[in-house]
Scaffold this motif. Sequence first.
Motif, PDB file in Angstrom:
ATOM      1  N   UNK A   1     -67.593 -15.601  12.156  1.00 34.89           N
ATOM      2  CA  UNK A   1     -67.262 -14.332  11.081  1.00 34.89           C
ATOM      3  C   UNK A   1     -67.456 -14.817   9.637  1.00 34.89           C
ATOM      4  N   UNK A   2     -67.933 -13.792   8.854  1.00 27.15           N
ATOM      5  CA  UNK A   2     -68.110 -13.933   7.355  1.00 27.15           C
ATOM      6  C   UNK A   2     -66.701 -13.570   6.895  1.00 27.15           C
TER       7      UNK A   2
ATOM      8  N   UNK B   1     -75.937 -13.652   5.586  1.00 32.57           N
ATOM      9  CA  UNK B   1     -76.784 -14.851   5.707  1.00 32.57           C
ATOM     10  C   UNK B   1     -76.061 -15.660   6.585  1.00 32.57           C
ATOM     11  N   UNK B   2     -76.750 -16.156   7.708  1.00 27.61           N
ATOM     12  CA  UNK B   2     -76.099 -17.193   8.474  1.00 27.61           C
ATOM     13  C   UNK B   2     -76.803 -18.506   8.161  1.00 27.61           C
ATOM     14  N   UNK B   3     -76.178 -19.695   8.037  1.00 29.96           N
ATOM     15  CA  UNK B   3     -76.717 -20.736   7.674  1.00 29.96           C
ATOM     16  C   UNK B   3     -77.460 -21.603   8.397  1.00 29.96           C
TER      17      UNK B   3
ATOM     18  N   UNK C   1     -67.029  -6.860   7.492  1.00 30.22           N
ATOM     19  CA  UNK C   1     -67.096  -8.354   8.128  1.00 30.22           C
ATOM     20  C   UNK C   1     -68.556  -8.294   8.861  1.00 30.22           C
ATOM     21  N   UNK C   2     -69.135  -9.310   8.778  1.00 31.74           N
ATOM     22  CA  UNK C   2     -70.356  -9.577   9.524  1.00 31.74           C
ATOM     23  C   UNK C   2     -69.822 -10.691  10.618  1.00 31.74           C
ATOM     24  N   UNK C   3     -70.593 -10.508  12.006  1.00 30.23           N
ATOM     25  CA  UNK C   3     -69.953 -11.459  12.913  1.00 30.23           C
ATOM     26  C   UNK C   3     -71.276 -11.589  13.786  1.00 30.23           C
TER      27      UNK C   3
ATOM     28  N   UNK D   1     -75.699 -10.011  16.229  1.00 26.92           N
ATOM     29  CA  UNK D   1     -75.134  -9.911  15.066  1.00 26.92           C
ATOM     30  C   UNK D   1     -74.303  -8.483  14.912  1.00 26.92           C
ATOM     31  N   UNK D   2     -73.227  -8.470  14.257  1.00 28.85           N
ATOM     32  CA  UNK D   2     -72.590  -7.037  14.107  1.00 28.85           C
ATOM     33  C   UNK D   2     -71.916  -7.054  12.673  1.00 28.85           C
TER      34      UNK D   2
END
Length: 125
Positions: free
Chosen positions: A115-116, A22-24, A92-94, A31-32
């Motif tokens: 990056x998460x 989830x992106x704030x 990791x999400x990016x 996204x990747x």
Amino acid sequence: VQLQASGGGLVQAGDSLRLSCAASGRTFNYMAWFSQAPGKERAFVAAINRSGGSTYYADSVKGRFTISRDNAANTVYLQMNSLKPEDTAVYYCAATDNRFYSATYYYTSNRYDYWGQGTLVTVSS
């Protein structure tokens, strides 16, 4: 900006998991997901563009993993099926709003700005 990854865990070979990121408060153009196994470099897993119309996968996960996104929820998902022990890694999400001019951009970790924190996936045999 924060990316919050979740959904990792310990599963057996052949099981499934769904990772979420989830992106704030915003929607990114690209996204990747990348993975990093113990003692190895971070590797590309899957990527998706803003509309969801373009997706890319590492050869090792094609046919098993599916990346998708819900822009209303500012969230990207990675559905992981038929998991193998070699899928064990921190995932990791990016994300980025940089322009991608070719498929190569999607695969390259330094093209992503955010990056998460990573979520651990462990697959036992």
